[in-house]
Design a protein around this motif. Structure first.
Motif, PDB file in Angstrom:
ATOM      1  N   ASP A 313     -42.193  29.338 -50.621  1.00 50.09           N
ATOM      2  CA  ASP A 313     -43.154  28.657 -49.760  1.00 50.09           C
ATOM      3  C   ASP A 313     -42.864  27.155 -49.661  1.00 50.09           C
ATOM      4  O   ASP A 313     -43.012  26.552 -48.594  1.00 50.09           O
ATOM      5  N   PHE A 317     -42.109  25.178 -46.178  1.00 48.71           N
ATOM      6  CA  PHE A 317     -43.124  24.285 -45.614  1.00 48.71           C
ATOM      7  C   PHE A 317     -43.092  22.849 -46.149  1.00 48.71           C
ATOM      8  O   PHE A 317     -43.755  21.986 -45.589  1.00 48.71           O
ATOM      9  N   ARG A 427     -44.630  30.215 -40.114  1.00 47.58           N
ATOM     10  CA  ARG A 427     -46.084  30.040 -40.104  1.00 47.58           C
ATOM     11  C   ARG A 427     -46.690  30.826 -41.252  1.00 47.58           C
ATOM     12  O   ARG A 427     -46.204  31.900 -41.617  1.00 47.58           O
ATOM     13  N   ARG A 428     -47.764  30.291 -41.813  1.00 43.46           N
ATOM     14  CA  ARG A 428     -48.431  30.966 -42.912  1.00 43.46           C
ATOM     15  C   ARG A 428     -49.219  32.168 -42.388  1.00 43.46           C
ATOM     16  O   ARG A 428     -49.587  32.211 -41.204  1.00 43.46           O
ATOM     17  N   GLU A 431     -53.622  30.681 -40.649  1.00 47.49           N
ATOM     18  CA  GLU A 431     -53.631  29.253 -40.341  1.00 47.49           C
ATOM     19  C   GLU A 431     -54.913  28.930 -39.609  1.00 47.49           C
ATOM     20  O   GLU A 431     -55.175  29.455 -38.526  1.00 47.49           O
TER      21      GLU A 431
END
Length: 561
Positions: A313, A317, A427-428, A431
């Motif tokens: 992660d 990010f 992308r998580r 979001e």
């Protein structure tokens, strides 16, 4: 140690003045005193009202040291009342430690107004440990102090009474003595009960350690404490499901390791022992390697290889440069290989239950290493799972798992699908208030958003724009389709992890993914509840536990930790 209250470490003395944050502290490591050694530690605390100086001594010896560990000026009028209690309290935050008061004494006196006054009287109340040496034995104790100077003079003239009170009211003296004996009996009984519980717990943990904790190497608490600099907060590199991970430098050879420390809650210890029993028997190139363990002083510590490139992660990010597509494909294949091993190649099937990018570590070659088995469960192959409290991270949890609490290999597959879409899109999984600019629309749920693009025939718009189209479109499409197949709402339609490995390497075709996302099979009320819960989660790295019921219409409770 509690970082919330600015503790320097877990082995210190602090003066707290109407606050949990200490006004002054001293590290007991400087005088080689370890509060978790199991040895009796003595403390002396003195306050001089004339100089307003508070002084503290600490030692293993029963004799007060020459030099104090802590001295400070204290304006007692700000904190002391006319009438106050003196007592003891203790807290272990769920640890297996037991706080015991072996002996204590307390004295309070006023300086004499005459110039030739004698030395202050001896302690007024004393409770001693029978095992104490001559410095603390009852034979060396002076009698209790008199109530007042005038009474003390009467004491010397009387052979039958120690003070004037017994002359005036023998019944009062008898009552005080009886009450005192009763209190001492209760105190002694409490000590016996505490020690019996302590010894039973220690025996149980020792037995558990000998039966379960059979790891490659047993480390000593002393060397792991030194490696992490007394578990310094500056050495924290991550947080697992029920513990904190520290960077450690082994004093013997300088090797850099990751030390995972139990959170000290009863649940945390159970999860740690579960992690020990599972990870210690596993061997796979895409699993974080356990070097050893430590079980001393009420602590359970796990020692792992330190992954130089951190977690996935953070690479996705927080890194300044985007993770190249070739690395992303290799990472996804490595995680799939590890899960295929856990699900189908181990003697007992292992369900991880917490697959997410923060639990995927990257070695020096950006190879994936799956870690954090604190929530993992072992079951026999083809055995129906038992319902438990659902646990994991919102955004990665399969809908049927949230409803029934039954973890299967298919719930792991759903979590892996969420990871695939996260890696491919950048992308998580959830979001909040995403802008969606250039991504085909606004949506807070990653799976729903990608499925919408698939339905509209614009699947490649889900690719991470930071890659700047530096990827093979056929590979990207394949990976996204694998992610959707794994994220299917119908667990029976999800592929096995062995099939996923074959799909990623091109040995098998990706199954046809319908353009319309299949129905979850949940009632409308359940679906709305899950969607609203997902939309309300702002910290997607938090662990969620949901108490569920298998009845058609009831969720018994939701608790986000």
């Amino acid at each position: 140690m509690d970082a919330e209250f600015k503790d320097i470490n877990g082995n210190h003395v602090g003066v707290d003045l109407n606050s949990m944050v200490s006004a002054k502290v001293f590290d007991l490591g400087f005088i080689n005193v370890d509060l978790k050694s199991g040895d009796t530690v003595n403390a002396w605390i003195e306050f001089d009202g004339s100089t307003t100086v508070l002084t503290v001594w600490v030692s293993y010896s029963n004799l007060k040291p020459k030099d104090p560990i802590l001295t400070m000026n204290l304006d007692a009028d700000r904190y002391f009342n006319d009438f106050m209690y003196v007592g003891f309290s203790g807290s272990t935050q769920g640890s297996t430690e037991t706080h015991s008061v072996e002996w204590w004494s307390f004295s309070s006196f006023f300086p004499s107004s005459s110039a030739g006054a004698a030395a202050p009287p001896p302690p007024a109340v004393t409770l001693m440990n029978p095992g104490a040496n001559s410095a603390g034995s009852s034979s060396s104790l002076s009698p209790p102090p008199s109530i007042a100077p005038s009474v003390a003079q009467k004491e010397s003239k009387s052979s039958s009474c120690h003070n004037g009170l017994c002359k005036e009211n023998l019944g009062a003296v008898a009552g005080v003595v009886t009450a005192g004996a009763f209190v001492l009996a209760l105190f002694a009984g409490a000590l016996i009960w505490v020690y019996s519980k302590k010894f039973k717990r220690v025996k149980k943990l020792d037995t558990l350690g000998s039966e379960i904790i059979k790891m490659p190497k047993q480390f000593s608490y002393k060397e792991l404490k030194a490696a992490t600099k007394c578990f310094n907060a500056n050495r924290i590199i991550g947080h697992g499901a029920f513990g904190t991970v520290y960077k450690g430098v082994m004093p013997e050879n300088g090797e850099i390791v990751a030390v995972k420390r139990c959170s000290h809650s009863s649940q945390g210890k159970n999860e740690f022992l579960s992690e020990l029993s599972i990870i210690g028997t596993l061997r796979h190139r895409n699993l974080v390697r356990l070097q050893g363990w430590c079980h001393e002083k009420g602590e359970i510590l796990l020692v792992y290889d330190l992954m130089p490139n951190g977690s996935l992660d953070k690479a996705l990010f927080e890194a300044r440069m985007p993770l190249p597509w070739s690395h992303r494909r290799k990472i996804l294949l490595g995680v799939a290989s590890a899960l295929a091993y856990l699900h189908q190649e181990c003697e007992n099937q292992v369900i991880h239950r917490d697959i997410k990018t923060s639990n995927i570590m990257l070695d020096e070659g950006f190879n994936a290493r799956l870690g954090d088995f604190g929530l993992a469960r072992q079951t026999e192959h083809d055995k129906s799972p038992d319902a438990t409290v659902a646990a994991g991270t919102m955004g990665y949890l399969a809908p049927e798992y949230l409803l029934t609490g039954k973890a299967t290999e298919k719930t792991d597959v759903f979590s892996y699908g969420a990871v695939v879409l996260e890696v491919a899109s950048g992308r998580r999984p959830i979001e909040k208030d995403a802008t969606g600019a250039g991504k085909g629309g606004v949506s807070s749920n990653l799976v729903e958003w990608v499925w919408t693009l698939h339905r509209e025939g614009r699947l490649l718009l889900a690719a991470d724009p930071r890659l700047e189209n530096e990827f093979d479109e056929a590979e990207m499409r394949r990976v996204l389709m694998v992610g959707l197949a794994c994220s299917n709402s119908d667990p029976l339609a999800r592929p096995s992890m062995r099939s996923v490995v074959q799909m990623l390497v091109g040995d098998a075709e990706v199954p046809i993914v319908p353009t319309t996302k299949p129905n979850t099979g949940l009632s409308t009320s359940h679906s709305q509840l899950l969607l609203s819960l997902q939309d309300s989660v702002s910290d997607i790295d938090g662990i969620i536990t949901i108490s569920t019921s298998t009845s058609e219409n009831s969720f018994s409770g939701i608790d986000i930790v």
